[in-house]
Scaffold this active site. Sequence first.
Site, mmCIF file in Angstrom:
data_model
loop_
_atom_site.group_PDB
_atom_site.id
_atom_site.type_symbol
_atom_site.label_atom_id
_atom_site.label_comp_id
_atom_site.label_asym_id
_atom_site.label_seq_id
_atom_site.Cartn_x
_atom_site.Cartn_y
_atom_site.Cartn_z
ATOM 1 N N GLU A 21 -15.755 57.216 87.785
ATOM 2 C CA GLU A 21 -15.258 58.486 87.216
ATOM 3 C C GLU A 21 -13.820 58.346 86.721
ATOM 4 N N SER A 63 -13.954 51.521 81.100
ATOM 5 C CA SER A 63 -12.857 52.489 80.963
ATOM 6 C C SER A 63 -12.744 53.033 79.547
ATOM 7 N N TRP A 91 -24.161 50.225 85.942
ATOM 8 C CA TRP A 91 -23.571 50.939 87.079
ATOM 9 C C TRP A 91 -24.008 52.398 87.134
ATOM 10 N N THR A 115 -10.817 55.014 86.592
ATOM 11 C CA THR A 115 -10.150 54.256 87.660
ATOM 12 C C THR A 115 -8.810 54.912 88.012
ATOM 13 N N SER A 153 -16.106 66.016 79.362
ATOM 14 C CA SER A 153 -16.030 67.329 80.015
ATOM 15 C C SER A 153 -16.953 67.385 81.234
ATOM 16 N N PHE A 166 -3.032 54.315 75.738
ATOM 17 C CA PHE A 166 -4.321 53.635 75.574
ATOM 18 C C PHE A 166 -4.441 52.963 74.212
ATOM 19 N N SER A 183 -22.088 61.562 96.119
ATOM 20 C CA SER A 183 -22.414 61.054 94.783
ATOM 21 C C SER A 183 -23.747 61.605 94.291
HETATM 22 P P1 TGC Z 1 -9.504 60.751 73.632
HETATM 23 O O1 TGC Z 1 -9.215 60.546 72.170
HETATM 24 O O2 TGC Z 1 -8.362 60.928 74.577
HETATM 25 O O3 TGC Z 1 -10.479 61.987 73.819
HETATM 26 C C1 TGC Z 1 -11.644 62.160 73.054
HETATM 27 C C2 TGC Z 1 -11.979 63.646 73.029
HETATM 28 O O4 TGC Z 1 -12.291 64.077 74.347
HETATM 29 C C3 TGC Z 1 -11.378 65.126 74.777
HETATM 30 N N1 TGC Z 1 -11.142 64.888 76.217
HETATM 31 C C4 TGC Z 1 -11.707 65.633 77.163
HETATM 32 N N2 TGC Z 1 -12.503 66.709 77.089
HETATM 33 C C5 TGC Z 1 -12.930 67.243 78.253
HETATM 34 N N3 TGC Z 1 -12.621 66.732 79.456
HETATM 35 C C6 TGC Z 1 -11.841 65.641 79.574
HETATM 36 N N4 TGC Z 1 -11.571 65.125 80.781
HETATM 37 C C7 TGC Z 1 -11.340 65.041 78.390
HETATM 38 N N5 TGC Z 1 -10.546 63.970 78.127
HETATM 39 C C8 TGC Z 1 -10.427 63.896 76.782
HETATM 40 C C9 TGC Z 1 -10.160 64.931 73.921
HETATM 41 O O5 TGC Z 1 -9.428 66.121 73.810
HETATM 42 C C10 TGC Z 1 -10.796 64.515 72.598
HETATM 43 O O6 TGC Z 1 -11.331 65.684 71.996
HETATM 44 P P2 TGC Z 1 -11.435 65.836 70.388
HETATM 45 O O7 TGC Z 1 -11.883 67.236 70.159
HETATM 46 O O8 TGC Z 1 -10.058 65.539 69.864
HETATM 47 O O9 TGC Z 1 -12.434 64.821 69.934
HETATM 48 O O10 TGC Z 1 -10.443 59.538 74.065
HETATM 49 P P3 TGC Z 1 -10.124 58.001 74.338
HETATM 50 O O11 TGC Z 1 -11.217 57.199 73.731
HETATM 51 O O12 TGC Z 1 -8.714 57.679 73.960
HETATM 52 O O13 TGC Z 1 -10.318 57.881 75.935
HETATM 53 C C11 TGC Z 1 -9.458 58.447 76.805
HETATM 54 C C12 TGC Z 1 -9.784 58.012 78.259
HETATM 55 C C13 TGC Z 1 -9.408 56.579 78.520
HETATM 56 C C14 TGC Z 1 -8.938 58.905 79.149
HETATM 57 C C15 TGC Z 1 -11.275 58.216 78.572
HETATM 58 O O14 TGC Z 1 -12.055 57.372 77.846
HETATM 59 C C16 TGC Z 1 -11.627 58.047 80.029
HETATM 60 O O15 TGC Z 1 -11.517 59.004 80.804
HETATM 61 N N6 TGC Z 1 -12.090 56.830 80.476
HETATM 62 C C17 TGC Z 1 -12.610 56.632 81.796
HETATM 63 C C18 TGC Z 1 -14.109 56.479 81.719
HETATM 64 C C19 TGC Z 1 -14.811 57.122 82.876
HETATM 65 O O16 TGC Z 1 -14.287 57.942 83.588
HETATM 66 N N7 TGC Z 1 -16.089 56.753 83.056
HETATM 67 C C20 TGC Z 1 -16.862 57.358 84.070
HETATM 68 C C21 TGC Z 1 -18.330 57.027 83.903
HETATM 69 S S1 TGC Z 1 -19.412 58.063 84.810
HETATM 70 C C22 TGC Z 1 -19.176 57.680 86.409
HETATM 71 O O17 TGC Z 1 -18.357 56.910 86.794
HETATM 72 C C23 TGC Z 1 -20.051 58.367 87.331
HETATM 73 S S2 TGC Z 1 -19.896 57.892 88.969
HETATM 74 C C24 TGC Z 1 -21.028 58.931 89.588
HETATM 75 C C25 TGC Z 1 -21.083 59.083 91.057
HETATM 76 O O18 TGC Z 1 -21.877 58.340 91.691
HETATM 77 O O19 TGC Z 1 -20.412 60.045 91.596
HETATM 78 P P1 FAD Z 2 -12.954 48.082 83.446
HETATM 79 O O1 FAD Z 2 -12.903 49.195 82.476
HETATM 80 O O2 FAD Z 2 -13.308 46.733 82.948
HETATM 81 O O3 FAD Z 2 -11.553 48.012 84.204
HETATM 82 C C1 FAD Z 2 -11.168 46.893 85.023
HETATM 83 C C2 FAD Z 2 -9.710 47.104 85.444
HETATM 84 O O4 FAD Z 2 -8.887 47.151 84.287
HETATM 85 C C3 FAD Z 2 -9.492 48.429 86.194
HETATM 86 O O5 FAD Z 2 -8.569 48.231 87.229
HETATM 87 C C4 FAD Z 2 -8.886 49.328 85.128
HETATM 88 O O6 FAD Z 2 -8.035 50.335 85.688
HETATM 89 C C5 FAD Z 2 -8.091 48.332 84.309
HETATM 90 N N1 FAD Z 2 -7.861 48.821 82.953
HETATM 91 C C6 FAD Z 2 -8.784 49.110 81.998
HETATM 92 N N2 FAD Z 2 -8.179 49.586 80.900
HETATM 93 C C7 FAD Z 2 -6.856 49.630 81.169
HETATM 94 C C8 FAD Z 2 -5.711 50.054 80.444
HETATM 95 N N3 FAD Z 2 -5.798 50.587 79.224
HETATM 96 N N4 FAD Z 2 -4.492 49.928 81.030
HETATM 97 C C9 FAD Z 2 -4.369 49.437 82.293
HETATM 98 N N5 FAD Z 2 -5.419 49.031 83.035
HETATM 99 C C10 FAD Z 2 -6.643 49.131 82.471
HETATM 100 N N6 FAD Z 2 -20.929 55.003 85.210
HETATM 101 C C11 FAD Z 2 -21.791 55.877 84.620
HETATM 102 O O7 FAD Z 2 -21.790 56.055 83.406
HETATM 103 N N7 FAD Z 2 -22.690 56.578 85.380
HETATM 104 C C12 FAD Z 2 -22.768 56.435 86.730
HETATM 105 O O8 FAD Z 2 -23.600 57.091 87.387
HETATM 106 C C13 FAD Z 2 -21.887 55.494 87.367
HETATM 107 N N8 FAD Z 2 -21.995 55.272 88.709
HETATM 108 C C14 FAD Z 2 -21.256 54.242 89.267
HETATM 109 C C15 FAD Z 2 -21.530 53.854 90.590
HETATM 110 C C16 FAD Z 2 -20.844 52.770 91.139
HETATM 111 C C17 FAD Z 2 -21.185 52.313 92.531
HETATM 112 C C18 FAD Z 2 -19.836 52.112 90.387
HETATM 113 C C19 FAD Z 2 -19.063 50.958 90.971
HETATM 114 C C20 FAD Z 2 -19.572 52.498 89.093
HETATM 115 C C21 FAD Z 2 -20.290 53.553 88.503
HETATM 116 N N9 FAD Z 2 -20.114 53.895 87.153
HETATM 117 C C22 FAD Z 2 -20.961 54.796 86.548
HETATM 118 C C23 FAD Z 2 -19.212 53.104 86.312
HETATM 119 C C24 FAD Z 2 -17.731 53.437 86.498
HETATM 120 O O9 FAD Z 2 -17.407 54.643 85.897
HETATM 121 C C25 FAD Z 2 -16.920 52.262 85.904
HETATM 122 O O10 FAD Z 2 -17.056 51.185 86.812
HETATM 123 C C26 FAD Z 2 -15.468 52.625 85.687
HETATM 124 O O11 FAD Z 2 -15.336 53.597 84.681
HETATM 125 C C27 FAD Z 2 -14.618 51.381 85.322
HETATM 126 O O12 FAD Z 2 -15.236 50.610 84.345
HETATM 127 P P2 FAD Z 2 -15.409 49.029 84.579
HETATM 128 O O13 FAD Z 2 -16.035 48.814 85.906
HETATM 129 O O14 FAD Z 2 -16.099 48.486 83.386
HETATM 130 O O15 FAD Z 2 -13.926 48.451 84.665
#
Ligand code: TGC
Ligand code: FAD
Length: 405
Positions: free
Chosen positions: A384, A158, A182, A386, A258, A404, A111
């Site tokens: 990154e 999410s 987080w 779920t 991205s 979604f 990470s």
């Molecule tokens: P949506 O309308 O689908 O997309 C918006 C725009 O983004 C483009 N796009 C992407 N581009 C590059 N890479 C991707 N993976 C992309 N996915 C979508 C898409 O083409 C669109 O472009 P444009 O030009 O039309 O504007 O957006 P939405 O709001 O419907 O959301 C889609 C969804 C649910 C898949 C997205 O929000 C999502 O992936 N949610 C999950 C959130 C997430 O992953 N959070 C992570 C936070 S960071 C983290 O967890 C770090 S952990 C760090 C560690 O310790 O390792």
């Molecule tokens: P929620 O979005 O509230 O989701 C809860 C549950 O509901 C999940 O099971 C999910 O799959 C489900 N759910 C949500 N929407 C739907 C749907 N449409 N349909 C069906 N099921 C659904 N974020 C950062 O920005 N930067 C970081 O560096 C980072 N580091 C992290 C480190 C740790 C240790 C952890 C635990 C998290 C970190 N995150 C970070 C956040 C992480 O990306 C979020 O926890 C993750 O994206 C899920 O968001 P949430 O916890 O709010 O869960």
Amino acid sequence: MQNEELLASIKRVAKQDRFQGHDYYNMDELLTDEQKMARDAVRDFVRQEVSPIIEDCYERAIYPRHLVKGLADLGAFGPSLPQKYGCAGTDETTYGLMMQELERGDSGVRSAASVQGSLVMYPIYKFGTEEQRMKYLPKLASGEFIGCFGLTEPDHGSDPSSMITNIKEDGDAYILNGAKMWITNSPIADVAVVWAKDEAGIIRGIIVDMDTKGVSAPEIHGKLSLRASITGELVFEDARIPKSQLLPNVQGLKGPLSCLSKARYGIAWGAIGAAMDCYDSALRYSLEREQFGKPLAGFQLTQKKLAEMITEITKAQLLTWRLGTLMDAGKATPAQVSMAKRNNVHMALTIAREARQIHGGMGITNEYPIMRHMMNLETVLTYEGTHDIHLLITGMDVTGLNAFK
Ligand code: TGC
Ligand code: FAD
């Protein structure tokens, strides 16, 4: 907070790390010498520097910050970015193999590298000005600076497009307000890449120096997973950020998404490392431990577990190697990355649970890495994107229908 005294108190155990990689389909034949050298260098580092301390760090929830220098020396921070910025300029498969070996050590160590490289350095490189690149990338590559990535909010995980963190223009600056939740490394970060909405409601990326007035990063305590990684909030209260800190070359959610594609790709490789470590330990334990007068490995039920483990690891290796070649050719789609992240993390978690059973009661102790990997992988399954979000991304890709909205 991590102070020098705490870091100095980390215990080093002399126990031998007996891990060996597993390559059932001769995947090494697909790798270049450079790729194998990079992998082996990280494998040695993990054996010498991570394995002896990781159980103590995990138990006492200490982020082994002293490893940052060694990780930087290995080129683990942004390895595929250009050498001009202090990076190694490797291909994406090399980057993946490095993440695999780091996560073999611990998901928290991987990470640290993937956040720094894919979520902080990559957006500055991809969306920043040359001045921003020169100001930040060499320091992040060398580990002089620690970075963090602020996307998730307390009420928007999410669904990051609903974020409420915002910037408003004020002369030569933006006033940043809001909160992120987080955030890996935020309590020890020097710099944060923060995603916030501008006055038109468009998501923008902005580089925030963490010593800016109005910026704080309280640590989140009580994690039972990823304990050797430090996690916190980011709180912005009228923080004044110079306009020159805005990333000018991207607008909208595709900016942070991205970056996530890069990091999710690294996780797909990383999960293979954790799975291999669990399998490796289970194989050895089952050959050495006897019950009913013969090794556990001699029982059909144990062989079923081990055979399924190595089959799933091999399938994941093939999937991920192919994804690496697509990444290098610039052809990998975000949906392909989602499939690999989801498949491999679930595969690793399933293997950790099966490996725990093979170790019997010993499997719940920190004599073996299994329980730590299993607990870590619960986080990896969620961050990154779920497990279910990635399933819906695949579903949308194959049906053309968006579940979604
Ligand atoms: P949506 O309308 O689908 O997309 C918006 C725009 O983004 C483009 N796009 C992407 N581009 C590059 N890479 C991707 N993976 C992309 N996915 C979508 C898409 O083409 C669109 O472009 P444009 O030009 O039309 O504007 O957006 P939405 O709001 O419907 O959301 C889609 C969804 C649910 C898949 C997205 O929000 C999502 O992936 N949610 C999950 C959130 C997430 O992953 N959070 C992570 C936070 S960071 C983290 O967890 C770090 S952990 C760090 C560690 O310790 O390792
Ligand atoms: P929620 O979005 O509230 O989701 C809860 C549950 O509901 C999940 O099971 C999910 O799959 C489900 N759910 C949500 N929407 C739907 C749907 N449409 N349909 C069906 N099921 C659904 N974020 C950062 O920005 N930067 C970081 O560096 C980072 N580091 C992290 C480190 C740790 C240790 C952890 C635990 C998290 C970190 N995150 C970070 C956040 C992480 O990306 C979020 O926890 C993750 O994206 C899920 O968001 P949430 O916890 O709010 O869960």
